[in-house]
Design a protein around this motif. Structure first.
Motif, short mmCIF file in Angstrom:
data_model
loop_
_atom_site.label_atom_id
_atom_site.label_comp_id
_atom_site.label_asym_id
_atom_site.label_seq_id
_atom_site.Cartn_x
_atom_site.Cartn_y
_atom_site.Cartn_z
N GLU A 90 -25.15 42.06 -17.44
CA GLU A 90 -25.08 40.64 -17.10
C GLU A 90 -25.25 39.76 -18.33
N ALA A 91 -26.08 40.19 -19.27
CA ALA A 91 -26.22 39.45 -20.53
C ALA A 91 -24.88 39.41 -21.27
N ILE A 92 -24.16 40.52 -21.27
CA ILE A 92 -22.85 40.58 -21.91
C ILE A 92 -21.87 39.64 -21.20
N GLN A 93 -21.87 39.66 -19.87
CA GLN A 93 -20.99 38.77 -19.11
C GLN A 93 -21.31 37.30 -19.42
N PHE A 94 -22.59 36.97 -19.47
CA PHE A 94 -23.00 35.59 -19.76
C PHE A 94 -22.57 35.18 -21.17
N ARG A 95 -22.82 36.05 -22.15
CA ARG A 95 -22.40 35.77 -23.53
C ARG A 95 -20.89 35.56 -23.60
N ASP A 96 -20.14 36.42 -22.93
CA ASP A 96 -18.67 36.31 -22.96
C ASP A 96 -18.19 35.01 -22.31
N LEU A 97 -18.88 34.55 -21.26
CA LEU A 97 -18.53 33.26 -20.64
C LEU A 97 -18.73 32.11 -21.63
N ILE A 98 -19.86 32.11 -22.31
CA ILE A 98 -20.12 31.06 -23.32
C ILE A 98 -19.02 31.10 -24.39
N GLN A 99 -18.72 32.30 -24.88
CA GLN A 99 -17.71 32.47 -25.93
C GLN A 99 -16.34 31.99 -25.45
N ASN A 100 -15.89 32.49 -24.30
CA ASN A 100 -14.53 32.21 -23.83
C ASN A 100 -14.35 30.79 -23.31
N VAL A 101 -15.24 30.36 -22.44
CA VAL A 101 -15.06 29.07 -21.77
C VAL A 101 -15.48 27.90 -22.67
N VAL A 102 -16.67 27.97 -23.22
CA VAL A 102 -17.18 26.82 -23.97
C VAL A 102 -16.65 26.78 -25.40
N ILE A 103 -16.77 27.89 -26.12
CA ILE A 103 -16.40 27.89 -27.54
C ILE A 103 -14.89 27.94 -27.74
N GLU A 104 -14.21 28.87 -27.07
CA GLU A 104 -12.76 29.02 -27.31
C GLU A 104 -11.92 28.01 -26.53
N GLN A 105 -12.18 27.86 -25.22
CA GLN A 105 -11.38 26.95 -24.41
C GLN A 105 -11.88 25.51 -24.47
N LYS A 106 -13.10 25.33 -24.99
CA LYS A 106 -13.73 24.01 -25.08
C LYS A 106 -13.78 23.30 -23.72
N GLN A 107 -14.14 24.11 -22.69
CA GLN A 107 -14.27 23.62 -21.33
C GLN A 107 -15.74 23.67 -20.90
N LYS A 108 -16.06 22.95 -19.84
CA LYS A 108 -17.40 23.03 -19.26
C LYS A 108 -17.55 24.36 -18.54
N LEU A 109 -18.76 24.92 -18.60
CA LEU A 109 -19.07 26.14 -17.88
C LEU A 109 -20.10 25.80 -16.82
N ASP A 110 -19.68 25.86 -15.56
CA ASP A 110 -20.52 25.52 -14.41
C ASP A 110 -21.03 26.82 -13.80
N LEU A 111 -22.33 27.10 -13.95
CA LEU A 111 -22.87 28.37 -13.48
C LEU A 111 -22.81 28.55 -11.97
N SER A 112 -22.67 27.46 -11.21
CA SER A 112 -22.54 27.60 -9.76
C SER A 112 -21.23 28.27 -9.37
N GLN A 113 -20.30 28.37 -10.31
CA GLN A 113 -19.01 28.99 -10.05
C GLN A 113 -18.98 30.46 -10.47
N ILE A 114 -20.11 30.98 -10.96
CA ILE A 114 -20.17 32.34 -11.48
C ILE A 114 -20.87 33.23 -10.46
N ASP A 115 -20.16 34.28 -10.01
CA ASP A 115 -20.64 35.13 -8.92
C ASP A 115 -21.96 35.84 -9.20
N PHE A 116 -22.19 36.30 -10.42
CA PHE A 116 -23.37 37.11 -10.68
C PHE A 116 -24.63 36.29 -11.00
N ILE A 117 -24.52 34.95 -10.94
CA ILE A 117 -25.69 34.09 -11.20
C ILE A 117 -26.07 33.37 -9.92
#
Length: 127
Positions: free
Chosen positions: A26-53
């Protein structure tokens, strides 16, 4: 992974938004979300939309800003983690040890002088 909020945890009006009760996968999944959504796509990451949280009682939204502001909220239910691109890159560095092996350590995910900190704690339990 669980999300919660601890108000005035030390009697000094300091608060914690906490991501806890997770494993290495889960730590890897969370890190990858920050990397992909926030850093690369420059989009907001809403944790309510993430199944494992579990965001049943609280929500946390990550977003880019021109200055590092840390955690902000108006209602103490929905929190916004507002950091610069460099702030999120530093967060990835701080997350790295949790993605290598399961650990009982914990880590604050930014170092700002704000009333609310963001804590990453794999083996913490609900308060």
């Amino acid at each position: 992974m669980e999300l919660d909020y601890i108000d005035n945890y030390n009697g000094l009006h300091e608060n914690i938004v906490r991501l806890f009760d997770f494993n290495k996968a889960e730590a890897i999944q969370f890190r990858d979300l920050i990397q992909n959504v926030v850093i690369e796509q420059k989009q907001k990451l809403d944790l309510s939309q993430i199944d494992f949280i579990n965001t049943e009682d609280y929500n946390l939204i990550f977003g880019l800003f021109k200055t590092d502001e840390g955690i902000l909220t108006k209602d103490y239910r929905t929190f916004f983690c507002i950091l610069t691109l460099n702030g999120f890159k530093e967060m990835l560095r701080l997350l790295a040890p949790f993605c290598v092996k399961d650990t009982k350590a914990h880590q604050y995910l930014y170092d700002l002088d704000t009333p609310t900190d963001l804590l990453f704690a794999p083996y913490a339990t609900a308060i």
